[in-house]
Write a protein that holds these residues in place. Sequence first.
Motif, mmCIF file in Angstrom:
data_model
loop_
_atom_site.group_PDB
_atom_site.id
_atom_site.type_symbol
_atom_site.label_atom_id
_atom_site.label_comp_id
_atom_site.label_asym_id
_atom_site.label_seq_id
_atom_site.Cartn_x
_atom_site.Cartn_y
_atom_site.Cartn_z
ATOM 1 N N GLY A 142 1.068 -0.871 0.091
ATOM 2 C CA GLY A 142 -0.536 -0.337 -0.069
ATOM 3 C C GLY A 142 0.808 1.471 0.074
ATOM 4 O O GLY A 142 0.511 1.992 -1.091
ATOM 5 N N VAL A 143 2.286 1.477 1.006
ATOM 6 C CA VAL A 143 2.763 2.558 0.802
ATOM 7 C C VAL A 143 2.888 2.371 -0.444
ATOM 8 O O VAL A 143 3.905 4.247 -0.659
ATOM 9 C CB VAL A 143 4.036 2.237 1.606
ATOM 10 C CG1 VAL A 143 4.808 3.478 1.859
ATOM 11 C CG2 VAL A 143 3.054 2.694 3.023
ATOM 12 N N SER A 144 3.973 1.583 -1.390
ATOM 13 C CA SER A 144 4.656 1.778 -2.124
ATOM 14 C C SER A 144 3.086 1.884 -3.294
ATOM 15 O O SER A 144 4.123 2.239 -4.677
ATOM 16 C CB SER A 144 4.962 0.153 -2.583
ATOM 17 O OG SER A 144 6.220 0.243 -1.708
ATOM 18 N N GLY A 145 2.190 2.107 -3.290
ATOM 19 C CA GLY A 145 1.433 2.532 -4.017
ATOM 20 C C GLY A 145 1.051 1.556 -5.450
ATOM 21 O O GLY A 145 0.934 1.672 -6.389
ATOM 22 N N ALA A 146 1.274 0.380 -5.033
ATOM 23 C CA ALA A 146 1.101 -0.707 -6.067
ATOM 24 C C ALA A 146 -0.458 -2.145 -5.588
ATOM 25 O O ALA A 146 -0.664 -2.795 -5.254
ATOM 26 C CB ALA A 146 2.566 -2.208 -5.371
ATOM 27 N N GLY A 147 -1.215 -1.176 -5.412
ATOM 28 C CA GLY A 147 -2.353 -1.509 -5.041
ATOM 29 C C GLY A 147 -2.600 -3.000 -6.073
ATOM 30 O O GLY A 147 -3.896 -3.580 -4.802
#
Length: 385
Positions: free
Chosen positions: A110-115
């Motif tokens: 989630g923090v990496s933006g890779a939903g």
Amino acid sequence: MSLLRSARFPAILLLAAAVAGLVLANGPLADAAFAVQNAHLGIPGTPLDLSVGHWISDGLLAVFFFTVSVELQYELTQGELAGIRRAAQPAVAALGGVLVPVAVYLTIVGVSGAGDQAAGWPIPTATDVAFALGVLAVFGRGLPSAVRVFLLALAILDDLIGILLIAVLFAHDVQAGWLLGALVTTAAVAVLTRVRDDRMTPAFWVVIGVLAIATWLFVLASGVHATIAGVLLGLAMAQGSAVRARHALEPLVNGLVLPLFALSAALVAIPAVGGAVSPAFWGVAVALPVGKLVGIVAGGALAQRLFGSPSGRLALGDLAAAAALGGIGFTVSLLLANLAFPADAVVRDHATLGVLAGSAVAVVASSALVAWRAAYHRRLSAAAV
């Protein structure tokens, strides 16, 4: 045969097979190895046509899941998990060892933006019982037997959770008719083994074998992952027959099935992964050694306070050693990595490498913790003499 029934040697075989898979995938024989893995083997006159890789993961691995479910059936009825109070401690620890790694994985992704990679959350939930017990056998001389009992119960419950995740999350376009056929053949195995449990003849074993193959074919055709056939049969068989079958299959599973699966699953071309690994790699690689350790220790400590007697509690150091062993995901985690990203080969490779990296870290950390606790208990025993 006795070597293949031991705790240490199968763990060494698993590790060697995984290393061999990585070496093959990144050496001069890579093209040949991938060609063999992707080659299709069909049965003439039937719609059955699977690649070699799927024959291993969908076919041979069903035998492994059969042996796991037989052990689960025994533990739930006569072993360490018989009775709610006895099962509560490892059950709460196993739950912690599932929820915390999932939270760690989803946080990193989630923090990496890779939903789009959130689908890999089941991957770090598994514990490889064979590998974990192998490390314990190598480094744990002198540890109280309660540590092994706790780890075995924890790993079996972990496997049950993994089985349920596979059955619920990775079933596609379920065909009720085929699934009903699988339940009918499973019921036939249950009835026959109970009628003849103490007097199974070779002819009866042939009949059981035919019904088992039919069950696997029906489950495969139903859209449910084919390994669930092994689970159904292991739980359905009469216990005496099931235990005898498991004993007979154990050398095959330890010496062929699991090493072949580890070899096939570890065929990952590292240069093809590219420069930056995806969040799925970091999610799995961190969640297995760290998430499992934190989750199992927290869950185990809570369970011991709620359900355990003071005399029967594991010391915090022993609990931590068992929890570190729980971070060795390997077999089921590799299977879950393949199932979680079926349409994205790059992310699937990243997740596979994450399983191997996370499990390697867990092996090193657990070996050190187990050796430290074993030395501590040996000193206590020597001082008491």
